[in-house]
Design an enzyme around this catalytic site. Sequence first.
Site, PDB file in Angstrom:
ATOM      1  N   GLY A  10     -14.469  -2.095 -66.366  1.00 48.87           N
ATOM      2  CA  GLY A  10     -13.935  -2.816 -67.741  1.00 48.87           C
ATOM      3  C   GLY A  10     -12.752  -3.257 -67.908  1.00 48.87           C
ATOM      4  N   ASP A  34     -13.327  -5.298 -62.929  1.00 51.23           N
ATOM      5  CA  ASP A  34     -14.104  -6.362 -64.301  1.00 51.23           C
ATOM      6  C   ASP A  34     -14.250  -7.114 -62.973  1.00 51.23           C
ATOM      7  OD1 ASP A  34     -13.800  -8.502 -66.394  1.00 51.23           O
ATOM      8  OD2 ASP A  34     -12.634  -6.570 -66.544  1.00 51.23           O
ATOM      9  N   VAL A 121     -18.335   3.786 -74.004  1.00 50.34           N
ATOM     10  CA  VAL A 121     -17.251   3.294 -74.304  1.00 50.34           C
ATOM     11  C   VAL A 121     -17.463   1.961 -75.429  1.00 50.34           C
ATOM     12  CG1 VAL A 121     -15.016   2.359 -75.662  1.00 50.34           C
ATOM     13  CG2 VAL A 121     -15.460   4.364 -73.737  1.00 50.34           C
ATOM     14  N   ASN A 123     -20.128  -1.020 -77.333  1.00 54.22           N
ATOM     15  CA  ASN A 123     -21.474  -0.304 -77.967  1.00 54.22           C
ATOM     16  C   ASN A 123     -22.218  -0.846 -78.274  1.00 54.22           C
ATOM     17  OD1 ASN A 123     -20.313   1.359 -80.379  1.00 54.22           O
ATOM     18  ND2 ASN A 123     -18.203  -0.500 -80.216  1.00 54.22           N
ATOM     19  N   HIS A 178     -22.252   6.147 -84.262  1.00 58.69           N
ATOM     20  CA  HIS A 178     -20.956   5.356 -84.388  1.00 58.69           C
ATOM     21  C   HIS A 178     -21.483   3.862 -85.294  1.00 58.69           C
ATOM     22  CE1 HIS A 178     -17.150   3.834 -83.587  1.00 58.69           C
ATOM     23  NE2 HIS A 178     -17.832   3.449 -83.106  1.00 58.69           N
TER      24      HIS A 178
HETATM   25  N1  APR Z   1     -18.671  -5.192 -65.674  1.00 51.99           N
HETATM   26  C1  APR Z   1     -16.891  -5.015 -64.839  1.00 51.99           C
HETATM   27  N2  APR Z   1     -16.558  -5.661 -66.327  1.00 51.99           N
HETATM   28  C2  APR Z   1     -17.432  -6.017 -67.388  1.00 51.99           C
HETATM   29  C3  APR Z   1     -18.762  -6.030 -67.010  1.00 51.99           C
HETATM   30  C4  APR Z   1     -18.671  -5.551 -66.038  1.00 51.99           C
HETATM   31  N3  APR Z   1     -20.690  -6.155 -65.467  1.00 51.99           N
HETATM   32  N4  APR Z   1     -18.655  -7.507 -67.485  1.00 51.99           N
HETATM   33  C5  APR Z   1     -17.696  -7.233 -68.849  1.00 51.99           C
HETATM   34  N5  APR Z   1     -17.418  -6.553 -68.104  1.00 51.99           N
HETATM   35  C6  APR Z   1     -15.663  -7.646 -68.870  1.00 51.99           C
HETATM   36  C7  APR Z   1     -15.133  -8.294 -69.094  1.00 51.99           C
HETATM   37  O1  APR Z   1     -15.053  -9.125 -68.620  1.00 51.99           O
HETATM   38  C8  APR Z   1     -13.749  -7.692 -70.216  1.00 51.99           C
HETATM   39  O2  APR Z   1     -12.825  -7.603 -69.638  1.00 51.99           O
HETATM   40  O3  APR Z   1     -15.848  -6.146 -69.672  1.00 51.99           O
HETATM   41  C9  APR Z   1     -14.016  -6.277 -70.588  1.00 51.99           C
HETATM   42  C10 APR Z   1     -14.781  -6.104 -72.146  1.00 51.99           C
HETATM   43  O4  APR Z   1     -13.463  -6.272 -72.491  1.00 51.99           O
HETATM   44  P1  APR Z   1     -12.806  -6.634 -74.004  1.00 51.99           P
HETATM   45  O5  APR Z   1     -13.876  -8.082 -74.063  1.00 51.99           O
HETATM   46  O6  APR Z   1     -11.296  -7.287 -74.004  1.00 51.99           O
HETATM   47  O7  APR Z   1     -13.568  -5.724 -74.900  1.00 51.99           O
HETATM   48  P2  APR Z   1     -12.942  -4.596 -75.642  1.00 51.99           P
HETATM   49  O8  APR Z   1     -12.193  -4.681 -77.144  1.00 51.99           O
HETATM   50  O9  APR Z   1     -11.976  -3.676 -74.175  1.00 51.99           O
HETATM   51  O10 APR Z   1     -14.271  -3.539 -76.425  1.00 51.99           O
HETATM   52  C11 APR Z   1     -15.197  -3.110 -75.144  1.00 51.99           C
HETATM   53  O11 APR Z   1     -15.614  -1.051 -76.121  1.00 51.99           O
HETATM   54  O12 APR Z   1     -14.416  -0.327 -78.191  1.00 51.99           O
HETATM   55  C12 APR Z   1     -15.899  -1.159 -77.545  1.00 51.99           C
HETATM   56  O13 APR Z   1     -16.468  -2.262 -78.774  1.00 51.99           O
HETATM   57  C13 APR Z   1     -16.373  -2.446 -78.237  1.00 51.99           C
HETATM   58  O14 APR Z   1     -18.694  -2.628 -76.386  1.00 51.99           O
HETATM   59  C14 APR Z   1     -16.893  -3.271 -75.815  1.00 51.99           C
HETATM   60  C15 APR Z   1     -15.834  -2.637 -75.465  1.00 51.99           C
END
Ligand code: APR
Length: 312
Positions: A10, A34, A121, A123, A178
């Site tokens: 991610g 990602d 990480v 949620n 959490h």
């Molecule tokens: N493999 C890799 N990446 C993925 C996948 C996957 N299968 N599915 C989704 N993603 C990526 C999304 O494309 C996105 O870029 O995960 C990323 C999540 O990033 P954000 O949407 O910016 O979210 P973020 O604020 O980083 O939070 C991520 O952490 O704190 C927790 O609640 C929050 O669950 C959330 C996570």
Amino acid sequence: MGRNRIGVVGAGFVGATLAQRLADAQLGDVVLSDIKELDGMPQGKALDIMETGPIVGSDARMVGTTAVEDMKDCDVIVITAGLARKPGMTREDLIDKNAGILRGVVERVSISSPNAILIVVTNPLDVMAYLAYKVSKFPKNRVVGMAGVLDAARFAFFIAEKLNCSSQDVRAMVLGSHGDTMVPLPRFTSVWGVPITELLSEEAVEQLVNRTRDGGAEIVKLLKQGSAYYAPSQSVLVMVQSILRDEKRLLPACAVLDGEYGLKDIMMGVPVILGRTGVERVVELRLRPEELKMFKDSAAKVAEGTRHMKLA
Ligand code: APR
């Protein structure tokens, strides 16, 4: 011994900010991944971060990728993949969305990095960490969730602000899930050893505890889209560092309970010792009846979420 290899799944707000912090700290080489649909994005962020290297004096290498096979032979894998909570959305609303994502990620990384320590990480944290534990079939010491360091940092910041003292000297302890049922422990929270119960009225402590419980939601409300990522990514960094440098720090984190606190087969926030083998010890505090009740209520809430996923 080669360099440590750290996978970050991610490359969104939390993942990319963490990748930058990891590179700055030179803890090892980083693989930032990602989804295929966003090809170019993790590569671009990785390149941008590496170009910071000559300025900060870091030689950490980073690969940005959307190819699953690149996430191999990692020592630590941090999973941030998933959707962030939107305003009005409870952590529970997120279960269905993020469980599907997590399952796919964990199935793949547990095969390509069979010896990694997983730090979850995504949620709702305790439930997703448990899913990662079950799906990976890793031993309990090698799956941990990040929440306690963040919740404790928020509590500590609010205390320092209230007392107008340095937040460096505040050490806070927060247990449980959490979420709304987290269990901040004023009795185990001090300013350089002075319990906050000596420095603040009961009412003031209660207010700070409530603000800590709602800490995530407060940021979500302000940002309007997305959720917190500066303090969360820094919290993960501290955990990765304690593991890879075998610092054996005592930190609150979401760990598998196997009889501790009278609970089994659940993951919850507790004090742990984090070292090179992962969770080296779950520290059992002697809680007072009212604290234990809050902890058990929190566990009941987590168990509800876990049952909802029907993992069997
Ligand atoms: N493999 C890799 N990446 C993925 C996948 C996957 N299968 N599915 C989704 N993603 C990526 C999304 O494309 C996105 O870029 O995960 C990323 C999540 O990033 P954000 O949407 O910016 O979210 P973020 O604020 O980083 O939070 C991520 O952490 O704190 C927790 O609640 C929050 O669950 C959330 C996570």
